[in-house]
Design an enzyme around this catalytic site. Sequence first.
Site, PDB file in Angstrom:
ATOM      1  N   ARG A  12     -28.492 -12.934 -18.707  1.00 25.59           N
ATOM      2  CA  ARG A  12     -27.093 -13.021 -19.341  1.00 25.59           C
ATOM      3  C   ARG A  12     -27.329 -14.226 -20.476  1.00 25.59           C
ATOM      4  O   ARG A  12     -26.770 -14.100 -21.651  1.00 25.59           O
ATOM      5  CB  ARG A  12     -26.014 -13.301 -18.690  1.00 25.59           C
ATOM      6  CG  ARG A  12     -24.494 -13.374 -19.342  1.00 25.59           C
ATOM      7  CD  ARG A  12     -23.599 -13.306 -18.432  1.00 25.59           C
ATOM      8  NE  ARG A  12     -22.239 -13.373 -18.990  1.00 25.59           N
ATOM      9  CZ  ARG A  12     -21.353 -14.537 -18.859  1.00 25.59           C
ATOM     10  NH1 ARG A  12     -21.705 -15.570 -18.250  1.00 25.59           N
ATOM     11  NH2 ARG A  12     -20.282 -14.230 -19.614  1.00 25.59           N
TER      12      ARG A  12
ATOM     13  N   ASN B 216     -18.600 -17.779 -22.823  1.00 22.16           N
ATOM     14  CA  ASN B 216     -19.405 -18.621 -22.055  1.00 22.16           C
ATOM     15  C   ASN B 216     -18.975 -19.880 -20.972  1.00 22.16           C
ATOM     16  O   ASN B 216     -19.503 -20.196 -20.045  1.00 22.16           O
ATOM     17  CB  ASN B 216     -20.589 -19.533 -22.865  1.00 22.16           C
ATOM     18  CG  ASN B 216     -21.448 -18.613 -23.835  1.00 22.16           C
ATOM     19  OD1 ASN B 216     -21.933 -17.477 -23.353  1.00 22.16           O
ATOM     20  ND2 ASN B 216     -21.800 -18.897 -24.895  1.00 22.16           N
TER      21      ASN B 216
ATOM     22  N   HIS C 214     -25.874  -4.519 -16.729  1.00 20.09           N
ATOM     23  CA  HIS C 214     -24.851  -4.721 -15.677  1.00 20.09           C
ATOM     24  C   HIS C 214     -25.277  -4.151 -14.408  1.00 20.09           C
ATOM     25  O   HIS C 214     -24.187  -3.897 -13.680  1.00 20.09           O
ATOM     26  CB  HIS C 214     -23.673  -4.362 -16.277  1.00 20.09           C
ATOM     27  CG  HIS C 214     -23.028  -5.361 -17.518  1.00 20.09           C
ATOM     28  ND1 HIS C 214     -21.788  -4.908 -18.029  1.00 20.09           N
ATOM     29  CD2 HIS C 214     -23.511  -6.426 -17.841  1.00 20.09           C
ATOM     30  CE1 HIS C 214     -21.587  -5.997 -18.757  1.00 20.09           C
ATOM     31  NE2 HIS C 214     -22.811  -6.835 -18.792  1.00 20.09           N
TER      32      HIS C 214
ATOM     33  N   HIS D  33     -26.670 -13.771 -24.464  1.00 24.21           N
ATOM     34  CA  HIS D  33     -25.776 -14.537 -25.129  1.00 24.21           C
ATOM     35  C   HIS D  33     -26.440 -15.415 -26.088  1.00 24.21           C
ATOM     36  O   HIS D  33     -25.744 -15.925 -27.256  1.00 24.21           O
ATOM     37  CB  HIS D  33     -25.072 -15.384 -24.339  1.00 24.21           C
ATOM     38  CG  HIS D  33     -23.983 -14.455 -23.546  1.00 24.21           C
ATOM     39  ND1 HIS D  33     -22.569 -15.116 -23.010  1.00 24.21           N
ATOM     40  CD2 HIS D  33     -23.744 -13.223 -23.181  1.00 24.21           C
ATOM     41  CE1 HIS D  33     -21.865 -13.935 -22.542  1.00 24.21           C
ATOM     42  NE2 HIS D  33     -22.649 -12.984 -22.486  1.00 24.21           N
TER      43      HIS D  33
END
Length: 321
Positions: free
Chosen positions: A62, A94, A194, A66
Site C-alpha cells: 500500500r 494516509n 486488496h 500511495h
Amino acid sequence: MNTRNYIPIFAFVLFSIATASSDSGLSPNYYDRVCPEALPTIKRVVEDALAQERRMGASILRLHFHDCFVNGCDASILLDQTSAIDSEKNAGPNANSTRGFEVIDKIKDEVDKVCGRPVVSCADILTLAARDSVVALGGPSWNVKLGRRDSTTASRTAADANIPAPSMDLPALIKNFEDQGLDEEDLVVLSGAHTLGFAQCRTFRPRIYSDTNIDPAFASHLRTICPQVGGDSRLAPLDPTPSSFDVKYFTDLVSKKGLLNSDQALLNGGEIAELVSKYSGNHEEFSEDFAKSMIKMGDIKPLTGNRGEIRNNCRKVNSQY
C-alpha cells in the site's frame, strides 16, 4: 502456497523485461555492479518483517501504491513533516493508516551497510520491498526496473487529490487511473491488491449501512465490527484470506461481498466486470497480469539522472540530515 509454481508462467515476461531498459532509463540490472548484495538484503529484511507480522506485506504494498500515485514513484510518502516538507503522511488517505515505515528504515540501514554507502534510493527500496512482500505472501515475482532517485519534496495536497478514495464510483476510478497513465485493465488488476490486508471501519461504514448492492449477511456481519458511530479504526479483512495472494477478492465481488464501495464498483461496468469475472476463476492469469501492472505502475514519473537525490535517511532530505 509455493511461489516456485509461478516460474514457468512468468518466464517469458521476466525474460523480456530483463533484456530491455525502460524508456525512462530504469533497468533491472542497475545495482548489479555497484552493490550486488542490495536486492538479497532487501528480500531478507522483508521476509523477517513478514515472519513477525504477515499483515505488514499488505502495508508495504500500500505504501508503494500511495507513493506512486502522488507525483510518481519517488519515495515522497516516506518524508516526515518539517517546516519545509508538507508530509504526505498527514494526507487524508494516509493519516493514521499507512504503516511499515520502520521496516523501510531497517531495510535502508541494512542496505547501506552492505553497500558501504547510500547507493540504493529509498524509492527503489520501497518498490522492491513491495514486490518481495507479494512474493512472500504467495504471489508472483517480477523483475523490478531500478535506478529511481528520491524526491526532495512532498505534497499533502497532491496526496489528498490523487490517491483513489474508497468511496469512488467507477467513472471516478477510471479517471483517477487514467491520470496516472494506467488503463482499465490496470485498474482491475491493481485493485486486486486488496487480496491482501485490512481496511478501517471509517472506510467501509457507508457501504454496510447505506448500499443496497451488498450481500445482506455480509453487511450484517460487518456491522458487528463497525458501529454506525465510533470504532473508526476497527479493522475488517479486504477478502477472506488477507495474508494470502489469491483470487478470493474477485470471487467476493461477484458475490456482492466487496468491502469497499470502490471495490464493488468494478462490477458496474461491462468489460471491467468481465475482467473481474475472468480473474475470479483464473489465479494464474491474475498473477501474470498483476506482475505486468505493477511494473507499469512502478514506471510512473521516476526521477532519474541528476533529478532528485539518494537520501541518507528515507525520512529526511539530505539537506536536513
